[in-house]
Design a protein around this motif. Sequence first.
Motif, PDB file in Angstrom:
ATOM      1  N   PHE A 206       0.823  -1.053   0.071  1.00  0.00           N
ATOM      2  CA  PHE A 206       0.052  -0.117   0.149  1.00  0.00           C
ATOM      3  C   PHE A 206       0.683   1.134   0.164  1.00  0.00           C
ATOM      4  CE2 PHE A 206      -2.069   3.261   2.401  1.00  0.00           C
ATOM      5  CZ  PHE A 206      -3.309   3.576   1.673  1.00  0.00           C
ATOM      6  N   ALA A 207       2.031   1.298   0.796  1.00  0.00           N
ATOM      7  CA  ALA A 207       2.922   2.334   0.794  1.00  0.00           C
ATOM      8  C   ALA A 207       3.537   2.632  -0.511  1.00  0.00           C
ATOM      9  CB  ALA A 207       3.832   2.190   2.125  1.00  0.00           C
ATOM     10  N   ILE A 208       4.027   1.599  -1.266  1.00  0.00           N
ATOM     11  CA  ILE A 208       4.507   1.806  -2.475  1.00  0.00           C
ATOM     12  C   ILE A 208       3.550   2.445  -3.441  1.00  0.00           C
ATOM     13  CG2 ILE A 208       5.435   0.620  -4.409  1.00  0.00           C
ATOM     14  CD1 ILE A 208       6.707  -1.421  -2.583  1.00  0.00           C
ATOM     15  N   ALA A 209       2.273   1.786  -3.552  1.00  0.00           N
ATOM     16  CA  ALA A 209       1.224   2.146  -4.504  1.00  0.00           C
ATOM     17  C   ALA A 209       0.750   3.595  -4.083  1.00  0.00           C
ATOM     18  CB  ALA A 209      -0.080   1.033  -4.460  1.00  0.00           C
ATOM     19  N   TYR A 210       0.396   3.717  -2.850  1.00  0.00           N
ATOM     20  CA  TYR A 210      -0.075   4.968  -2.602  1.00  0.00           C
ATOM     21  C   TYR A 210       0.990   6.229  -2.969  1.00  0.00           C
ATOM     22  CZ  TYR A 210      -2.116   8.996   0.120  1.00  0.00           C
ATOM     23  OH  TYR A 210      -2.575  10.107   0.507  1.00  0.00           O
ATOM     24  N   ALA A 212       3.463   6.113  -5.169  1.00  0.00           N
ATOM     25  CA  ALA A 212       3.638   6.062  -6.687  1.00  0.00           C
ATOM     26  C   ALA A 212       2.543   6.696  -7.438  1.00  0.00           C
ATOM     27  CB  ALA A 212       4.015   4.804  -7.175  1.00  0.00           C
ATOM     28  N   PHE A 213       1.277   6.162  -7.123  1.00  0.00           N
ATOM     29  CA  PHE A 213       0.353   6.684  -8.009  1.00  0.00           C
ATOM     30  C   PHE A 213      -0.369   7.967  -7.516  1.00  0.00           C
ATOM     31  CE2 PHE A 213      -0.089   2.069  -8.917  1.00  0.00           C
ATOM     32  CZ  PHE A 213      -0.361   1.951 -10.089  1.00  0.00           C
ATOM     33  N   PHE A 214      -0.551   8.380  -6.187  1.00  0.00           N
ATOM     34  CA  PHE A 214      -0.980   9.532  -5.769  1.00  0.00           C
ATOM     35  C   PHE A 214       0.047  10.664  -5.544  1.00  0.00           C
ATOM     36  CE2 PHE A 214      -4.271   6.169  -4.978  1.00  0.00           C
ATOM     37  CZ  PHE A 214      -5.459   6.724  -5.403  1.00  0.00           C
ATOM     38  N   SER A 215       1.102  10.321  -4.623  1.00  0.00           N
ATOM     39  CA  SER A 215       1.883  11.039  -4.131  1.00  0.00           C
ATOM     40  C   SER A 215       2.860  11.816  -5.504  1.00  0.00           C
ATOM     41  CB  SER A 215       2.793  10.787  -3.112  1.00  0.00           C
ATOM     42  OG  SER A 215       3.610  11.880  -2.750  1.00  0.00           O
ATOM     43  N   LEU A 216       3.241  10.849  -6.345  1.00  0.00           N
ATOM     44  CA  LEU A 216       4.290  11.259  -7.206  1.00  0.00           C
ATOM     45  C   LEU A 216       3.569  11.619  -8.758  1.00  0.00           C
ATOM     46  CD1 LEU A 216       7.135   8.906  -6.504  1.00  0.00           C
ATOM     47  CD2 LEU A 216       6.995  11.272  -6.166  1.00  0.00           C
ATOM     48  N   GLY A 217       2.538  10.380  -9.027  1.00  0.00           N
ATOM     49  CA  GLY A 217       1.913  10.520 -10.166  1.00  0.00           C
ATOM     50  C   GLY A 217       0.905  11.568 -10.456  1.00  0.00           C
ATOM     51  N   LEU A 218      -0.403  11.119  -9.694  1.00  0.00           N
ATOM     52  CA  LEU A 218      -1.612  12.072  -9.495  1.00  0.00           C
ATOM     53  C   LEU A 218      -1.334  13.437  -9.247  1.00  0.00           C
ATOM     54  CD1 LEU A 218      -4.605  12.146  -9.947  1.00  0.00           C
ATOM     55  CD2 LEU A 218      -4.828  11.791  -7.715  1.00  0.00           C
ATOM     56  N   CYS A 219      -0.639  13.674  -8.114  1.00  0.00           N
ATOM     57  CA  CYS A 219      -0.340  15.116  -7.734  1.00  0.00           C
ATOM     58  C   CYS A 219       0.456  15.945  -8.855  1.00  0.00           C
ATOM     59  CB  CYS A 219       0.093  14.829  -6.212  1.00  0.00           C
ATOM     60  SG  CYS A 219      -1.049  14.518  -4.829  1.00  0.00           S
ATOM     61  N   TYR A 220       1.437  15.436  -9.176  1.00  0.00           N
ATOM     62  CA  TYR A 220       2.122  16.128 -10.079  1.00  0.00           C
ATOM     63  C   TYR A 220       1.286  16.531 -11.231  1.00  0.00           C
ATOM     64  CZ  TYR A 220       5.734  17.206 -13.646  1.00  0.00           C
ATOM     65  OH  TYR A 220       6.292  17.852 -14.732  1.00  0.00           O
ATOM     66  N   THR A 221       0.251  15.714 -11.832  1.00  0.00           N
ATOM     67  CA  THR A 221      -0.491  16.344 -12.779  1.00  0.00           C
ATOM     68  C   THR A 221      -1.427  17.058 -12.339  1.00  0.00           C
ATOM     69  OG1 THR A 221      -0.286  13.942 -13.863  1.00  0.00           O
ATOM     70  CG2 THR A 221      -1.989  15.410 -14.680  1.00  0.00           C
ATOM     71  N   LEU A 222      -1.836  17.035 -11.276  1.00  0.00           N
ATOM     72  CA  LEU A 222      -2.814  18.150 -10.804  1.00  0.00           C
ATOM     73  C   LEU A 222      -2.320  19.426 -10.319  1.00  0.00           C
ATOM     74  CD1 LEU A 222      -5.192  15.943  -8.048  1.00  0.00           C
ATOM     75  CD2 LEU A 222      -5.657  16.570 -10.612  1.00  0.00           C
ATOM     76  N   GLN A 223      -1.061  19.381 -10.147  1.00  0.00           N
ATOM     77  CA  GLN A 223      -0.217  20.628  -9.661  1.00  0.00           C
ATOM     78  C   GLN A 223      -0.167  21.390 -10.949  1.00  0.00           C
ATOM     79  OE1 GLN A 223       3.779  20.056  -8.885  1.00  0.00           O
ATOM     80  NE2 GLN A 223       4.195  22.094  -8.630  1.00  0.00           N
ATOM     81  N   VAL A 224       0.409  20.721 -11.944  1.00  0.00           N
ATOM     82  CA  VAL A 224       0.461  21.444 -13.371  1.00  0.00           C
ATOM     83  C   VAL A 224      -0.676  22.151 -13.561  1.00  0.00           C
ATOM     84  CG1 VAL A 224       1.083  21.089 -15.647  1.00  0.00           C
ATOM     85  CG2 VAL A 224       2.522  19.748 -14.199  1.00  0.00           C
ATOM     86  N   TRP A 225      -1.981  21.396 -13.762  1.00  0.00           N
ATOM     87  CA  TRP A 225      -2.978  22.136 -13.996  1.00  0.00           C
ATOM     88  C   TRP A 225      -3.451  23.374 -13.167  1.00  0.00           C
ATOM     89  CZ3 TRP A 225      -7.739  22.686 -11.542  1.00  0.00           C
ATOM     90  CH2 TRP A 225      -8.822  23.151 -11.999  1.00  0.00           C
ATOM     91  N   ALA A 226      -3.507  23.085 -11.817  1.00  0.00           N
ATOM     92  CA  ALA A 226      -3.952  23.846 -10.918  1.00  0.00           C
ATOM     93  C   ALA A 226      -3.282  25.229 -10.893  1.00  0.00           C
ATOM     94  CB  ALA A 226      -4.196  23.427  -9.572  1.00  0.00           C
ATOM     95  N   GLN A 227      -1.931  24.964 -11.055  1.00  0.00           N
ATOM     96  CA  GLN A 227      -1.164  26.192 -11.099  1.00  0.00           C
ATOM     97  C   GLN A 227      -1.228  27.175 -12.126  1.00  0.00           C
ATOM     98  OE1 GLN A 227       2.227  24.492  -8.037  1.00  0.00           O
ATOM     99  NE2 GLN A 227       2.815  25.468  -9.830  1.00  0.00           N
ATOM    100  N   GLN A 228      -1.786  26.735 -13.342  1.00  0.00           N
ATOM    101  CA  GLN A 228      -2.261  27.565 -14.364  1.00  0.00           C
ATOM    102  C   GLN A 228      -3.461  28.377 -14.244  1.00  0.00           C
ATOM    103  OE1 GLN A 228      -2.875  24.742 -17.405  1.00  0.00           O
ATOM    104  NE2 GLN A 228      -0.576  24.148 -17.858  1.00  0.00           N
TER     105      GLN A 228
END
Length: 295
Positions: A206-210, A212-228
């Motif tokens: 769970f720690a690896i998946a959380y 990787a998918f959320f902290s590094l993967g999902l949030c990176y994408t959300l950050q790029v959109w939100a800061q625009q």
Amino acid sequence: MRLRADLTLLVVSIIWGSAFVAQRVAGQQGSVYLFNAARYLLAALVVLPLVRRANIASMPKTQYKWMFIAGFFLFAGSALQQAGMVYTTAGNAGFITALYVVLVPFVLFFFWREKPHWMSIVAVVLAGVGAFLLSTGGRFEVQKGDALELIGALFWTFHVIILGKFASKFEAMSFSVGQLFVCGMLNLGVGIFTEPLMSFNWPLAFAIAYTAFFSLGLCYTLQVWAQQHTPPADAALILSLESVFAVLSGWLLLDERLVFIQILGAVLIFIAVVLSQFKEWTSGKIDHDHLVEGR
């Protein structure tokens, strides 16, 4: 749209703060390099579909060089951060890691002769006092894990400076995948020779998946959109709440406790992080892609 972007950044901040709990769970099992290898390589695969094939084919040779350099500092920062998790709490790790925001102007001064603003000097003093109180509880004894987190914060500092000065010249998504891959492979290389193979269990998976998918993967994408869609002042303040959510997550999920003097130290670090960005807020020139590394 601005409100939606601010709420998105708040979600990002919560996920990044809670990710320290996932890292703490892995740290309690003694996993450092192989855990990091798994989550960074998986994160690279998560972000890879967002990279256009044309951007990969047209990458200049200099991009490979700076992806490796950025990946190395990412490796060093993440390894020290995760090693510190074996000996300290999620809350301490979150707040001490946040010190990189305060250290950036001073590293820029010593290595690039960029003179720091007077507010940065005040911020580093507050942060130093806060880190001492948080780490020691007022006693003259620094915990081993906190010292590792502090050294790691210095590597995060160099990492964000490299991103600001060099990575911004290249396409963002392909550079991100490159540095994640380099970081993962370096962790894997060291882990193979220094650590036993990880024993599979659901908390570690769970720690690896959380992360990787959320902290590094999902949030990176959300950050790029939100800061625009939101101004610099909003993004700086919301994203700096990451360290606060790290403490709250450690308290709620791991029953980690802080005495009053440690809470005071955490408050001082948070004030220092906010103050260190005040000059940029007023000028509206802050670049938030470089404020939120170190997950």
